[in-house]
Design a protein around this motif. Structure first.
Motif, PDB file in Angstrom:
ATOM      1  N   TYR A 160       0.825  -1.203   0.000  1.00 56.92           N
ATOM      2  CA  TYR A 160       0.000   0.000   0.000  1.00 56.92           C
ATOM      3  C   TYR A 160       0.862   1.256   0.000  1.00 56.92           C
ATOM      4  O   TYR A 160       0.642   2.182  -0.765  1.00 56.92           O
ATOM      5  CB  TYR A 160      -0.910  -0.013   1.226  1.00 56.92           C
ATOM      6  CG  TYR A 160      -1.674   1.264   1.422  1.00 56.92           C
ATOM      7  CD1 TYR A 160      -2.676   1.627   0.546  1.00 56.92           C
ATOM      8  CD2 TYR A 160      -1.364   2.109   2.478  1.00 56.92           C
ATOM      9  CE1 TYR A 160      -3.373   2.796   0.722  1.00 56.92           C
ATOM     10  CE2 TYR A 160      -2.069   3.276   2.667  1.00 56.92           C
ATOM     11  CZ  TYR A 160      -3.066   3.618   1.780  1.00 56.92           C
ATOM     12  OH  TYR A 160      -3.741   4.785   1.969  1.00 56.92           O
ATOM     13  N   ARG A 161       1.894   1.268   0.844  1.00 56.62           N
ATOM     14  CA  ARG A 161       2.756   2.439   0.924  1.00 56.62           C
ATOM     15  C   ARG A 161       3.478   2.682  -0.406  1.00 56.62           C
ATOM     16  O   ARG A 161       3.613   3.798  -0.868  1.00 56.62           O
ATOM     17  CB  ARG A 161       3.786   2.234   2.057  1.00 56.62           C
ATOM     18  CG  ARG A 161       5.013   3.123   2.015  1.00 56.62           C
ATOM     19  CD  ARG A 161       4.730   4.506   2.557  1.00 56.62           C
ATOM     20  NE  ARG A 161       5.915   5.333   2.508  1.00 56.62           N
ATOM     21  CZ  ARG A 161       6.179   6.178   1.531  1.00 56.62           C
ATOM     22  NH1 ARG A 161       5.344   6.307   0.520  1.00 56.62           N
ATOM     23  NH2 ARG A 161       7.263   6.914   1.557  1.00 56.62           N
ATOM     24  N   PHE A 162       3.951   1.597  -1.042  1.00 55.74           N
ATOM     25  CA  PHE A 162       4.814   1.802  -2.193  1.00 55.74           C
ATOM     26  C   PHE A 162       4.081   1.819  -3.524  1.00 55.74           C
ATOM     27  O   PHE A 162       4.679   2.147  -4.544  1.00 55.74           O
ATOM     28  CB  PHE A 162       5.970   0.794  -2.180  1.00 55.74           C
ATOM     29  CG  PHE A 162       6.986   1.197  -1.158  1.00 55.74           C
ATOM     30  CD1 PHE A 162       7.874   2.219  -1.432  1.00 55.74           C
ATOM     31  CD2 PHE A 162       7.004   0.622   0.092  1.00 55.74           C
ATOM     32  CE1 PHE A 162       8.771   2.643  -0.478  1.00 55.74           C
ATOM     33  CE2 PHE A 162       7.892   1.042   1.057  1.00 55.74           C
ATOM     34  CZ  PHE A 162       8.793   2.051   0.769  1.00 55.74           C
ATOM     35  N   PHE A 164       2.061   4.045  -4.219  1.00 55.32           N
ATOM     36  CA  PHE A 164       2.085   5.455  -4.573  1.00 55.32           C
ATOM     37  C   PHE A 164       3.432   5.865  -5.132  1.00 55.32           C
ATOM     38  O   PHE A 164       3.529   6.630  -6.082  1.00 55.32           O
ATOM     39  CB  PHE A 164       1.712   6.305  -3.355  1.00 55.32           C
ATOM     40  CG  PHE A 164       0.329   6.020  -2.868  1.00 55.32           C
ATOM     41  CD1 PHE A 164      -0.765   6.579  -3.490  1.00 55.32           C
ATOM     42  CD2 PHE A 164       0.110   5.144  -1.821  1.00 55.32           C
ATOM     43  CE1 PHE A 164      -2.045   6.287  -3.073  1.00 55.32           C
ATOM     44  CE2 PHE A 164      -1.169   4.845  -1.387  1.00 55.32           C
ATOM     45  CZ  PHE A 164      -2.245   5.426  -2.015  1.00 55.32           C
ATOM     46  N   VAL A 165       4.495   5.334  -4.537  1.00 53.99           N
ATOM     47  CA  VAL A 165       5.843   5.632  -5.037  1.00 53.99           C
ATOM     48  C   VAL A 165       5.992   5.046  -6.439  1.00 53.99           C
ATOM     49  O   VAL A 165       6.514   5.693  -7.349  1.00 53.99           O
ATOM     50  CB  VAL A 165       6.913   5.061  -4.088  1.00 53.99           C
ATOM     51  CG1 VAL A 165       8.301   5.366  -4.612  1.00 53.99           C
ATOM     52  CG2 VAL A 165       6.745   5.622  -2.694  1.00 53.99           C
ATOM     53  N   GLU A 168       4.056   7.043  -8.976  1.00 57.33           N
ATOM     54  CA  GLU A 168       4.717   8.316  -9.217  1.00 57.33           C
ATOM     55  C   GLU A 168       5.913   8.118 -10.140  1.00 57.33           C
ATOM     56  O   GLU A 168       6.118   8.893 -11.078  1.00 57.33           O
ATOM     57  CB  GLU A 168       5.170   8.878  -7.869  1.00 57.33           C
ATOM     58  CG  GLU A 168       5.178  10.381  -7.802  1.00 57.33           C
ATOM     59  CD  GLU A 168       5.684  10.833  -6.443  1.00 57.33           C
ATOM     60  OE1 GLU A 168       4.937  10.669  -5.479  1.00 57.33           O
ATOM     61  OE2 GLU A 168       6.831  11.299  -6.370  1.00 57.33           O
ATOM     62  N   ARG A 207      14.957   0.213  -4.956  1.00 53.00           N
ATOM     63  CA  ARG A 207      14.222   0.855  -3.867  1.00 53.00           C
ATOM     64  C   ARG A 207      14.084  -0.102  -2.679  1.00 53.00           C
ATOM     65  O   ARG A 207      14.229   0.284  -1.523  1.00 53.00           O
ATOM     66  CB  ARG A 207      12.848   1.267  -4.408  1.00 53.00           C
ATOM     67  CG  ARG A 207      11.936   1.884  -3.429  1.00 53.00           C
ATOM     68  CD  ARG A 207      12.273   3.297  -3.098  1.00 53.00           C
ATOM     69  NE  ARG A 207      11.939   4.206  -4.175  1.00 53.00           N
ATOM     70  CZ  ARG A 207      12.138   5.510  -4.099  1.00 53.00           C
ATOM     71  NH1 ARG A 207      12.653   6.034  -3.032  1.00 53.00           N
ATOM     72  NH2 ARG A 207      11.833   6.280  -5.103  1.00 53.00           N
TER      73      ARG A 207
ATOM     74  N   ASP B  92      11.600   8.813   0.725  1.00 51.98           N
ATOM     75  CA  ASP B  92      10.710   7.755   0.245  1.00 51.98           C
ATOM     76  C   ASP B  92      11.305   6.363   0.425  1.00 51.98           C
ATOM     77  O   ASP B  92      10.577   5.382   0.432  1.00 51.98           O
ATOM     78  CB  ASP B  92      10.367   7.975  -1.227  1.00 51.98           C
ATOM     79  CG  ASP B  92       9.090   8.784  -1.367  1.00 51.98           C
ATOM     80  OD1 ASP B  92       8.239   8.681  -0.467  1.00 51.98           O
ATOM     81  OD2 ASP B  92       8.966   9.526  -2.349  1.00 51.98           O
ATOM     82  N   SER B  93      12.638   6.288   0.538  1.00 52.10           N
ATOM     83  CA  SER B  93      13.195   4.957   0.769  1.00 52.10           C
ATOM     84  C   SER B  93      13.390   4.690   2.251  1.00 52.10           C
ATOM     85  O   SER B  93      13.828   3.619   2.644  1.00 52.10           O
ATOM     86  CB  SER B  93      14.501   4.770  -0.005  1.00 52.10           C
ATOM     87  OG  SER B  93      15.427   5.723   0.376  1.00 52.10           O
ATOM     88  N   PHE B  96       8.491   3.679   5.564  1.00 51.31           N
ATOM     89  CA  PHE B  96       7.901   2.444   5.056  1.00 51.31           C
ATOM     90  C   PHE B  96       6.420   2.356   5.369  1.00 51.31           C
ATOM     91  O   PHE B  96       5.699   1.560   4.804  1.00 51.31           O
ATOM     92  CB  PHE B  96       8.601   1.232   5.654  1.00 51.31           C
ATOM     93  CG  PHE B  96       8.278   1.045   7.109  1.00 51.31           C
ATOM     94  CD1 PHE B  96       7.220   0.231   7.475  1.00 51.31           C
ATOM     95  CD2 PHE B  96       8.983   1.714   8.084  1.00 51.31           C
ATOM     96  CE1 PHE B  96       6.889   0.085   8.807  1.00 51.31           C
ATOM     97  CE2 PHE B  96       8.657   1.568   9.420  1.00 51.31           C
ATOM     98  CZ  PHE B  96       7.608   0.750   9.778  1.00 51.31           C
ATOM     99  N   SER B  97       5.963   3.167   6.300  1.00 47.65           N
ATOM    100  CA  SER B  97       4.569   3.051   6.706  1.00 47.65           C
ATOM    101  C   SER B  97       3.741   4.163   6.087  1.00 47.65           C
ATOM    102  O   SER B  97       4.239   5.266   5.852  1.00 47.65           O
ATOM    103  CB  SER B  97       4.457   3.118   8.216  1.00 47.65           C
ATOM    104  OG  SER B  97       3.103   3.168   8.577  1.00 47.65           O
ATOM    105  N   ALA B  98       2.472   3.866   5.840  1.00 47.31           N
ATOM    106  CA  ALA B  98       1.586   4.883   5.293  1.00 47.31           C
ATOM    107  C   ALA B  98       1.132   5.852   6.381  1.00 47.31           C
ATOM    108  O   ALA B  98       0.541   6.873   6.097  1.00 47.31           O
ATOM    109  CB  ALA B  98       0.383   4.225   4.635  1.00 47.31           C
ATOM    110  N   HIS B 140       2.043   9.363   1.949  1.00 51.75           N
ATOM    111  CA  HIS B 140       2.154   9.706   0.528  1.00 51.75           C
ATOM    112  C   HIS B 140       1.498  11.027   0.172  1.00 51.75           C
ATOM    113  O   HIS B 140       1.576  11.464  -0.968  1.00 51.75           O
ATOM    114  CB  HIS B 140       1.582   8.575  -0.329  1.00 51.75           C
ATOM    115  CG  HIS B 140       0.221   8.126   0.105  1.00 51.75           C
ATOM    116  ND1 HIS B 140       0.043   7.074   0.984  1.00 51.75           N
ATOM    117  CD2 HIS B 140      -1.004   8.579  -0.181  1.00 51.75           C
ATOM    118  CE1 HIS B 140      -1.253   6.916   1.198  1.00 51.75           C
ATOM    119  NE2 HIS B 140      -1.909   7.809   0.508  1.00 51.75           N
TER     120      HIS B 140
END
Lengths: 263, 283
Positions: A160-162, A164-165, A168, A207, B92-93, B96-98, B140
């Motif tokens: 879920y977090r990534f 978006f990355v 993008e 990443r 961003d790296s 890790f958590s939303a 994000h």
């Protein structure tokens, strides 16, 4: 998808305990599927719509738009059930003769199709209610409380977090390619898409490496343990969701008894 | 009080593909000061930083924390990483958590503290970095500068003694740069942190740093306080770096236009002082 996420965060129901919302939505989903009845499904749809739009403050236009998303799939699926072929013309409400047989819509097919259509719409509305009122983070917290395996939850959280990355990054690469005419015609479009996909894979790999290093630097020992803000709930709060669903069950039983499952 | 909280002695590091990133590097990080490691792209700054908290184990040479060589056992690394926190260049790296709150709590939870203590530290870290209002936002949806602050808070929640930052100003707008640097200065003063930053943003060094190492091709080529380092323009330029803009201007005024100054200057306030002295001298 990203929009749904934003609406979930701005929903007036965000502060409501996620477990309560989950209970409500899942019970209604279960009842709708079990009852297999048009009125019950419509009622579920209306209740979920009401809660999402009036209690949650999600714009009605968005809710309708989202409900329209599965409709195209649903119509195709429903049509194949509604339309049958048979040698006996009498079972059809209306039919056409073709290849020595009759193709048409029978009462039973019609009934099945309607049941399926409304059952699916009712079920989808339950999921939309949950998605539009509960951010992923809260949902994961509830699932954790419900003892869903940790590995699965960690994966869900990271994905879920990534997402978006990743989106993008894909978007940036796409823009960079288009600005150099990478999508001018079909051939170059395909070539660019191949390059985009492979680059995305490599970037994602890099990443993940960086993420691992960064986690390690903060003492990662194989588990993503975090502190969760507890929601204060009392069991009395669960009375309303359960009662609504019990009423639905009652209605379904009544309908079954008096209409013999036609509706 | 010992002078150097972290010491690097004759460090060599070779990547598995054969690239020699560090070639006999020696430096010391002063306790309670801000130390800059200045170097162009590919000078080995990031490799050095990852060696400082034991992520990379050196091929030769040693790293000392509080005078003792690093202990690369599981326990030893855990203790080390509690004390030496790294903030990575790309938030961003690191995040890790939303959830902002959960991400900040990660390091503190790993220290196996009580829930109350973790909560206290997370709240404290958010206050210190001025991001309490972002607590309930999804990661994000934050701006780059906000993500950077969250990344710093996530390390501060572990209450480290040394804060190591890789390119803290990269990707920030001018306002963002000065805010982040002021924040680091404040943290250093309030918490007595030793701060190490890797950067090639030369103009921030005379403003915010106490000591500077200049790195090139895996070695230290120059060191001293910013004034000393920037008084050797030739050495600086040899390694693809430059003087701070103000320093360059003062150099041109002196060498090409015949001004006679009593001192060098690398910041606006220093330049004003020197120019005022020059004016008085003229009168």
């Amino acid at each position: 998808m990203i929009n749904i996420d934003k609406y979930a965060y701005s929903s007036k129901l965000k502060q409501t305990a996620p477990l309560k919302k989950l209970t409500f939505a899942m019970l209604a989903l279960g009842v709708g599927l079990w009852a297999d009845s048009v009125p019950v499904s419509v009622l579920v749809l209306l209740i979920m719509g009401y809660c999402t739009i009036y209690k949650g403050g999600t714009p009605i236009s968005l809710f309708i738009k989202l409900m329209l998303v599965p409709i195209s799939f649903l119509i195709i699926g429903v049509l194949t059930i509604a339309i049958n072929a048979s040698g006996n013309k009498d079972i059809f409400l209306f039919s056409i003769a073709a290849w020595g047989t009759h193709i048409g819509v029978s009462q039973l097919g019609m009934q099945q199709a309607a049941h399926l259509f409304f059952k699916a719409m009712g079920a989808v509305s339950c999921l939309y209610f949950l998605a539009l009122s509960t951010p992923m983070v809260d949902l994961l917290a509830v699932l954790r409380k419900l003892k869903v395996p940790k590995l699965m939850l960690e994966l869900m959280g990271l994905i879920y977090r990534f997402i978006f990355v990743l989106l993008e990054t894909a978007d940036t690469i796409h823009t960079a390619q288009s600005s150099r005419l990478g999508y001018l015609n079909l051939t170059s479009g395909y070539c660019s898409l191949v390059a985009l996909t492979s680059t995305l894979f490599i970037r994602a790999y890099k990443r993940s490496d960086e993420l691992y290093t960064a986690l390690e630097a903060r003492g990662y020992d194989g588990e993503l343990n975090v502190l969760e803000e507890p929601y204060k709930t009392h069991w009395t709060e669960y009375i309303a969701p359960v009662m609504i669903n019990l009423a639905l069950v009652g209605l379904a039983l009544l309908l079954k008894q008096y209409t013999g499952g036609v509706l | 009080m010992m002078e150097h909280i972290l010491e690097v002695r004759d460090l060599y590091y070779t990547y598995s593909d054969g690239t020699q990133a560090l070639k006999g590097l020696t430096l010391g990080i002063k306790q309670g000061k801000t130390t800059a490691v200045l170097g162009g792209n590919g000078a080995g700054k990031s490799t050095l930083f990852l060696s400082l908290n034991g992520i990379y184990k050196p091929t030769a040479g040693e790293v000392l924390f509080k005078g003792l060589p690093l202990d690369y056992s599981r326990r030893g690394l855990k203790d080390l990483r509690k004390s030496v926190g790294i903030v990575f260049q790309d938030p961003d790296s690191q995040l890790f958590s939303a959830s902002v709150y959960q991400d900040i709590s990660f390091g503190a939870v790993n220290l196996k503290l009580t829930k109350e203590e973790v909560r206290r530290r997370v709240n404290m870290a958010m206050e210190q970095t001025d991001i309490t209002h972002l607590k309930d936002k999804p990661t994000h949806c934050l701006s780059f500068g906000q993500k950077k602050r969250v990344a710093i808070a996530g390390v501060l929640a572990m209450e480290p003694e040394v804060l190591v930052l890789d390119e803290p100003t990269a990707g920030l707008d001018p306002m963002g740069i000065s805010e982040i640097m002021k924040l680091l200065r404040k943290l250093q003063a309030q918490l007595g942190l030793s701060v190490v930053i890797a950067t090639h943003d030369i103009d921030i060094i005379p403003l915010y740093c106490d000591y500077t190492y200049v790195m090139d091709q895996g070695k230290i080529v120059l060191e001293g306080n910013p004034k000393e380092v920037f008084s050797q323009p030739d050495d600086i330029r040899n390694v693809n770096l430059r003087l701070p803009r103000i320093g360059h201007l003062m150099e041109i005024l002196k060498d090409k236009d015949g001004f006679v100054f009593n001192d060098t200057a690398n910041t606006i306030s220093e330049a004003r002082r020197v120019l005022k002295a020059w004016k008085i001298n003229q009168e």
